[in-house]
Scaffold this active site. Structure first.
Site, mmCIF file in Angstrom:
data_model
loop_
_atom_site.group_PDB
_atom_site.id
_atom_site.type_symbol
_atom_site.label_atom_id
_atom_site.label_comp_id
_atom_site.label_asym_id
_atom_site.label_seq_id
_atom_site.Cartn_x
_atom_site.Cartn_y
_atom_site.Cartn_z
ATOM 1 N N VAL A 128 -84.282 78.502 61.700
ATOM 2 C CA VAL A 128 -83.174 77.596 62.030
ATOM 3 C C VAL A 128 -82.762 76.886 60.739
ATOM 4 O O VAL A 128 -83.624 76.400 59.997
ATOM 5 C CB VAL A 128 -83.596 76.570 63.105
ATOM 6 C CG1 VAL A 128 -82.461 75.590 63.383
ATOM 7 C CG2 VAL A 128 -84.014 77.287 64.387
ATOM 8 N N GLN A 169 -97.327 83.364 56.387
ATOM 9 C CA GLN A 169 -98.226 82.842 57.414
ATOM 10 C C GLN A 169 -98.190 83.736 58.654
ATOM 11 O O GLN A 169 -99.228 84.103 59.211
ATOM 12 C CB GLN A 169 -97.758 81.422 57.753
ATOM 13 C CG GLN A 169 -98.394 80.803 58.968
ATOM 14 C CD GLN A 169 -97.948 79.349 59.130
ATOM 15 O OE1 GLN A 169 -98.301 78.496 58.340
ATOM 16 N NE2 GLN A 169 -97.165 79.071 60.155
ATOM 17 N N LYS A 211 -89.693 81.379 59.078
ATOM 18 C CA LYS A 211 -89.541 80.659 57.809
ATOM 19 C C LYS A 211 -90.798 80.827 56.959
ATOM 20 O O LYS A 211 -90.721 81.030 55.767
ATOM 21 C CB LYS A 211 -89.295 79.172 58.054
ATOM 22 C CG LYS A 211 -89.228 78.390 56.737
ATOM 23 C CD LYS A 211 -88.793 76.960 56.932
ATOM 24 C CE LYS A 211 -89.911 76.042 57.352
ATOM 25 N NZ LYS A 211 -90.957 75.808 56.358
ATOM 26 N N HIS A 220 -88.691 73.485 64.953
ATOM 27 C CA HIS A 220 -89.796 73.334 65.909
ATOM 28 C C HIS A 220 -89.271 73.400 67.340
ATOM 29 O O HIS A 220 -89.872 74.040 68.210
ATOM 30 C CB HIS A 220 -90.511 71.983 65.714
ATOM 31 C CG HIS A 220 -91.131 71.782 64.370
ATOM 32 N ND1 HIS A 220 -90.562 70.991 63.400
ATOM 33 C CD2 HIS A 220 -92.290 72.266 63.831
ATOM 34 C CE1 HIS A 220 -91.347 70.988 62.326
ATOM 35 N NE2 HIS A 220 -92.394 71.749 62.549
ATOM 36 N N GLY A 236 -92.674 80.437 63.347
ATOM 37 C CA GLY A 236 -91.347 80.624 62.753
ATOM 38 C C GLY A 236 -91.377 81.650 61.634
ATOM 39 O O GLY A 236 -92.350 81.731 60.888
ATOM 40 N N SER A 267 -86.913 72.030 57.260
ATOM 41 C CA SER A 267 -88.332 71.885 56.932
ATOM 42 C C SER A 267 -88.672 70.404 56.946
ATOM 43 O O SER A 267 -87.884 69.579 56.481
ATOM 44 C CB SER A 267 -88.603 72.459 55.536
ATOM 45 O OG SER A 267 -89.877 72.022 55.074
ATOM 46 N N GLY A 314 -96.125 68.736 63.026
ATOM 47 C CA GLY A 314 -95.356 67.556 63.419
ATOM 48 C C GLY A 314 -94.129 67.286 62.559
ATOM 49 O O GLY A 314 -93.700 68.127 61.777
ATOM 50 N N TYR A 315 -93.583 66.084 62.723
ATOM 51 C CA TYR A 315 -92.332 65.651 62.090
ATOM 52 C C TYR A 315 -91.215 66.644 62.450
ATOM 53 O O TYR A 315 -90.640 67.311 61.598
ATOM 54 C CB TYR A 315 -92.491 65.499 60.570
ATOM 55 C CG TYR A 315 -91.582 64.427 60.027
ATOM 56 C CD1 TYR A 315 -91.791 63.088 60.332
ATOM 57 C CD2 TYR A 315 -90.472 64.760 59.251
ATOM 58 C CE1 TYR A 315 -90.933 62.102 59.870
ATOM 59 C CE2 TYR A 315 -89.615 63.787 58.785
ATOM 60 C CZ TYR A 315 -89.846 62.453 59.096
ATOM 61 O OH TYR A 315 -88.995 61.491 58.639
HETATM 62 P P1 AMP Z 1 -94.953 73.225 60.444
HETATM 63 O O1 AMP Z 1 -94.937 72.026 61.347
HETATM 64 O O2 AMP Z 1 -94.069 73.072 59.244
HETATM 65 O O3 AMP Z 1 -96.335 73.722 60.133
HETATM 66 O O4 AMP Z 1 -94.265 74.393 61.280
HETATM 67 C C1 AMP Z 1 -94.717 74.716 62.571
HETATM 68 C C2 AMP Z 1 -94.067 76.002 63.006
HETATM 69 O O5 AMP Z 1 -92.640 75.841 62.998
HETATM 70 C C3 AMP Z 1 -94.377 77.175 62.067
HETATM 71 O O6 AMP Z 1 -94.577 78.347 62.848
HETATM 72 C C4 AMP Z 1 -93.120 77.272 61.234
HETATM 73 O O7 AMP Z 1 -92.883 78.580 60.732
HETATM 74 C C5 AMP Z 1 -92.059 76.880 62.250
HETATM 75 N N1 AMP Z 1 -90.844 76.412 61.574
HETATM 76 C C6 AMP Z 1 -90.766 75.463 60.610
HETATM 77 N N2 AMP Z 1 -89.495 75.337 60.174
HETATM 78 C C7 AMP Z 1 -88.751 76.240 60.873
HETATM 79 C C8 AMP Z 1 -87.360 76.606 60.874
HETATM 80 N N3 AMP Z 1 -86.481 76.037 60.068
HETATM 81 N N4 AMP Z 1 -86.973 77.576 61.737
HETATM 82 C C9 AMP Z 1 -87.870 78.178 62.568
HETATM 83 N N5 AMP Z 1 -89.177 77.887 62.602
HETATM 84 C C10 AMP Z 1 -89.614 76.922 61.772
#
Ligand code: AMP
Length: 258
Positions: A176, A153, A149, A43, A147, A185, A37-38
């Site tokens: 991104v 993972q 990033k 995302h 992602g 992030s 989220g957030y």
């Molecule tokens: P999170 O909510 O931070 O756990 O991220 C959820 C998904 O979004 C994960 O697969 C992350 O790798 C991806 N993600 C987070 N930040 C980015 C970004 N800046 N660019 C691309 N994917 C992202």
């Protein structure tokens, strides 16, 4: 009359399972985007990609307690369910799966999935593997989007899926970034203005490392020292957790770059 496209918000694992089972029965291609989220544009790029390749898009929003260490930011992790659900709806998501921790983990939960060989000295990802496999079992999607990033993972999930014959295609998507190069992030909100101003230097240090390797430097230790020196100069408020050069697939440290 064409039905207006609707998004379902689902909280229970059983409901997610039955909705997805029905889609599979209909022969529809489903894509899962696991998140905490957030939302930001990173995302959004994953959800839009899923939308472009699948018939049905499931976004999971779960701040997974088992992937936070005792001294990490589980309580403080930023949350905005209204804004997040509006975005998923806008991007054409079909289901937003938002369970409570007690829906995902029974009090007597005792099974863990981990890939110790890839956990190495970098962040251990047992909580991530376990929750992602649970989401895969519930939704049984054709593909799942992550992602780049969070490279470790992604590599660990690919290995888990391959080792356990999980019938889900794992797709990695590009990072991104902000205009100044900082990767988007959810945790960037923790940065003070001063830290935010210096943060793009992390990427610059990595680009410098890539430039050294491209220019023929093969000694990983020398590149790490150069990165350390660069950061000491350009990111004085930063504190080093680790700098490692690893094989991109198996995440083991390399001494020489081939
Ligand atoms: P999170 O909510 O931070 O756990 O991220 C959820 C998904 O979004 C994960 O697969 C992350 O790798 C991806 N993600 C987070 N930040 C980015 C970004 N800046 N660019 C691309 N994917 C992202």
């Amino acid at each position: 009359m064409e039905m207006e496209k609707t998004m379902q918000i689902i909280h229970s694992p059983e409901a997610l399972h039955s909705v997805c089972a029905e889609w599979r029965r209909q022969g529809l291609k489903t894509a899962l985007v696991p998140t905490m989220g957030y939302y930001h544009a990173g995302h959004a790029s994953l959800i839009s990609y899923a939308r472009s390749v699948a018939d049905k898009v499931i976004v999971s929003l779960f701040v997974n307690p088992t992937q936070f260490g005792p001294n990490e930011d589980l309580e403080a992790y930023p949350r905005d369910f209204e804004k997040d659900s509006a975005l998923v709806r806008e991007l054409g998501g079909d289901v937003l799966y938002a369970p409570e921790p007690e829906n995902m983990y029974a009090p007597d939960h005792a099974t863990w999935v981990e890939v110790p060989a890839l956990a190495n000295t970098l962040c251990g990802l047992r909580g991530v593997c376990t929750v992602v496999l649970k989401l895969f079992m519930l939704a049984q999607p054709s593909l799942a989007v992550f992602g780049e990033k969070d490279w470790q993972q992604l590599a660990i999930i690919k290995k888990m899926v391959s080792d356990l014959n999980v019938p889900v295609e794992v797709v990695g998507r590009p990072i991104v970034r902000e205009a100044d190069g900082l990767a988007l992030s959810s945790r960037n909100v923790y940065l003070t203005p001063e830290e935010r101003a210096q943060a793009p230097q992390i990427r610059k240090s990595l680009e410098m490392a890539a430039g050294l390797a491209a220019g023929g430097e093969r000694d990983a230790a020398r590149i790490i020292e150069a990165v350390r020196g660069y950061l000491a100069e350009h990111l004085p408020t930063g504190e080093e957790d680790y700098i490692s050069i690893v094989d991109p697939a198996v995440l083991t440290k390399v001494d020489r770059i081939e």
